[in-house]
Design a protein around this motif. Structure first.
Motif, mmCIF file in Angstrom:
data_model
loop_
_atom_site.group_PDB
_atom_site.id
_atom_site.type_symbol
_atom_site.label_atom_id
_atom_site.label_comp_id
_atom_site.label_asym_id
_atom_site.label_seq_id
_atom_site.Cartn_x
_atom_site.Cartn_y
_atom_site.Cartn_z
ATOM 1 N N VAL A 243 5.508 -77.268 39.278
ATOM 2 C CA VAL A 243 5.002 -77.254 40.595
ATOM 3 C C VAL A 243 4.985 -78.673 40.894
ATOM 4 N N PRO A 244 5.453 -79.087 42.159
ATOM 5 C CA PRO A 244 5.365 -80.581 42.405
ATOM 6 C C PRO A 244 4.178 -81.295 42.768
ATOM 7 N N GLN A 245 3.946 -82.367 43.030
ATOM 8 C CA GLN A 245 2.633 -83.112 43.305
ATOM 9 C C GLN A 245 2.285 -82.545 44.775
ATOM 10 N N GLY A 246 1.017 -81.807 44.845
ATOM 11 C CA GLY A 246 0.362 -81.599 45.925
ATOM 12 C C GLY A 246 0.646 -80.315 46.496
ATOM 13 N N LEU A 247 1.508 -79.584 45.911
ATOM 14 C CA LEU A 247 1.840 -78.063 46.259
ATOM 15 C C LEU A 247 0.878 -77.088 45.900
ATOM 16 N N GLN A 248 0.423 -76.550 46.964
ATOM 17 C CA GLN A 248 -0.432 -75.452 46.738
ATOM 18 C C GLN A 248 0.090 -73.976 46.638
ATOM 19 N N VAL A 249 0.526 -73.316 45.597
ATOM 20 C CA VAL A 249 1.222 -72.155 45.681
ATOM 21 C C VAL A 249 0.270 -71.073 45.889
ATOM 22 N N GLU A 250 0.354 -70.278 47.030
ATOM 23 C CA GLU A 250 -0.504 -69.116 47.571
ATOM 24 C C GLU A 250 -0.095 -67.848 46.538
ATOM 25 N N CYS A 251 0.959 -67.439 46.487
ATOM 26 C CA CYS A 251 1.298 -66.107 45.646
ATOM 27 C C CYS A 251 1.068 -66.507 44.323
ATOM 28 N N ALA B 159 2.208 -78.484 36.181
ATOM 29 C CA ALA B 159 1.434 -78.334 37.324
ATOM 30 C C ALA B 159 1.332 -80.072 37.582
ATOM 31 N N GLN B 160 1.992 -80.476 38.501
ATOM 32 C CA GLN B 160 1.879 -81.976 38.602
ATOM 33 C C GLN B 160 0.516 -82.234 39.510
ATOM 34 N N GLU B 161 0.362 -83.584 39.706
ATOM 35 C CA GLU B 161 -1.085 -84.115 40.304
ATOM 36 C C GLU B 161 -1.223 -83.296 41.697
ATOM 37 N N LYS B 162 -2.601 -82.771 41.632
ATOM 38 C CA LYS B 162 -3.238 -82.262 42.893
ATOM 39 C C LYS B 162 -2.451 -80.890 43.472
ATOM 40 N N SER B 163 -1.808 -80.441 42.461
ATOM 41 C CA SER B 163 -1.098 -78.948 42.912
ATOM 42 C C SER B 163 -1.899 -77.986 42.291
ATOM 43 N N SER B 164 -1.653 -76.644 42.709
ATOM 44 C CA SER B 164 -2.408 -75.416 42.059
ATOM 45 C C SER B 164 -1.315 -74.205 42.177
ATOM 46 N N ILE B 165 -1.547 -73.518 41.207
ATOM 47 C CA ILE B 165 -0.805 -72.138 40.828
ATOM 48 C C ILE B 165 -1.624 -71.188 40.058
ATOM 49 N N LYS B 166 -1.345 -69.888 40.505
ATOM 50 C CA LYS B 166 -2.011 -68.692 39.612
ATOM 51 C C LYS B 166 -0.665 -67.954 39.000
ATOM 52 N N VAL B 167 -0.917 -67.937 37.800
ATOM 53 C CA VAL B 167 0.102 -67.269 37.019
ATOM 54 C C VAL B 167 -0.610 -66.037 36.130
ATOM 55 N N VAL B 168 0.259 -65.053 36.286
ATOM 56 C CA VAL B 168 -0.332 -63.543 35.589
ATOM 57 C C VAL B 168 0.774 -63.275 34.703
ATOM 58 N N GLU B 169 0.226 -63.068 33.519
ATOM 59 C CA GLU B 169 1.105 -62.606 32.256
ATOM 60 C C GLU B 169 0.731 -61.119 32.142
ATOM 61 N N VAL C 72 -1.276 -79.786 32.653
ATOM 62 C CA VAL C 72 -2.079 -79.522 33.835
ATOM 63 C C VAL C 72 -2.357 -81.178 34.261
ATOM 64 N N SER C 73 -1.624 -81.561 35.195
ATOM 65 C CA SER C 73 -1.671 -83.066 35.405
ATOM 66 C C SER C 73 -2.970 -83.466 36.208
ATOM 67 N N GLU C 74 -3.182 -84.646 36.496
ATOM 68 C CA GLU C 74 -4.614 -84.995 36.940
ATOM 69 C C GLU C 74 -4.512 -84.439 38.481
ATOM 70 N N GLY C 75 -6.050 -83.780 38.677
ATOM 71 C CA GLY C 75 -6.357 -83.118 39.554
ATOM 72 C C GLY C 75 -5.588 -81.993 39.949
ATOM 73 N N ALA C 76 -4.793 -81.243 39.256
ATOM 74 C CA ALA C 76 -4.225 -80.037 39.353
ATOM 75 C C ALA C 76 -5.149 -78.814 39.000
ATOM 76 N N ALA D 199 -9.760 -84.682 35.595
ATOM 77 C CA ALA D 199 -10.134 -84.160 36.872
ATOM 78 C C ALA D 199 -9.182 -82.749 37.076
ATOM 79 N N SER D 200 -8.557 -82.125 36.015
ATOM 80 C CA SER D 200 -7.744 -81.019 36.457
ATOM 81 C C SER D 200 -8.665 -79.789 35.923
ATOM 82 N N GLN D 201 -8.189 -78.714 36.197
ATOM 83 C CA GLN D 201 -8.913 -77.276 35.979
ATOM 84 C C GLN D 201 -8.156 -76.190 35.256
ATOM 85 N N TYR D 202 -8.409 -75.775 34.596
ATOM 86 C CA TYR D 202 -7.709 -74.536 33.778
ATOM 87 C C TYR D 202 -8.696 -73.484 33.580
#
Length: 206
Positions: free
Chosen positions: A91-99, A127-137, A158-162, A189-192
């Motif tokens: 996931v590139p820097q800053g990308l917010q993946v909605e789905c 997940a690169q800096e300040k990006s976000s993603i949801k993963v369901v396994e 999970v990179s910084e701010g992701a 400053a990342s979240q998991y």
């Protein structure tokens, strides 16, 4: 490769929120014919590691090297040795993946057999800096009562701010074994987060 007529039906495993963002693993192996990645946003890279651009392959390799001190388990070593070409998401820097991205792990072993098939699916998420993603396994068995062994691993960087939100659903056949490892490395400053639900398998560990 299997013909269309030999592929299992996915009608029993609906996931409406992930139309166009579903990765299907059949017996531990990525199946591009059943997967649908048409809704993934521009800029996100997803596929077997060997198919990614060389610079992203190098980036993922560097993350694994930095992880260094992570204590490997016996099952983790087995997965690394046998997974071969892990399915990888960058996931590139800053990308917010909605789905949400849905990983469906389907084991097709039949019931009432003397053999226990062992599979080793591997997935890498960066997940690169300040990006976000949801993963369901989601882990499921095609035949109730089937005996098989799934040794699955997910490496999350999970990179910084992701922000990575991870959900795990386990609905394996009651005669099966699931050993599931999730290795997470977080920068500042990342979240998991992880939400987990399990209803099947003779033995399951995460």
């Amino acid at each position: 490769p299997p013909s269309c007529s030999s592929l299992p039906s996915l009608e029993a495993y609906p996931f409406e929120e992930a139309k166009g963002s579903t990765v299907v693993m059949i017996d531990g192996v990525f199946n591009p014919m059943l997967s649908d990645l048409s809704a993934l946003p521009e800029g996100l890279t997803a596929g077997p590691l060997s198919t990614l651009p060389l610079d992203q392959q190098t980036l993922v390799a560097s993350q694994h090297q930095e992880k260094g001190a992570y204590q490997e388990t016996m099952f983790g070593i087995l997965n690394t040795a046998c997974a071969g070409d892990p399915f990888t998401i960058v996931v590139p820097q800053g990308l917010q993946v909605e789905c949400p991205i849905h990983f469906l792990y389907l084991s097709t072993s039949a019931a009432n057999t003397d053999e226990m098939v062992i599979t080793n699916p591997g997935v890498v998420l960066l997940a690169q800096e300040k990006s976000s993603i949801k993963v369901v396994e989601e882990f499921v068995g095609a035949s109730e009562g089937a005996g098989y062994f799934t040794n699955a691993r997910l490496d999350v960087f999970v990179s910084e701010g992701a922000d990575v939100a991870h959900s795990l659903m386990q609905r394996e056949a009651m005669g099966s074994v699931l050993m599931k490892a999730t290795a997470v490395r977080q920068d500042a400053a990342s979240q998991y987060s992880l939400v987990e639900a399990a209803t099947g398998a003779a033995l399951a560990r995460h």
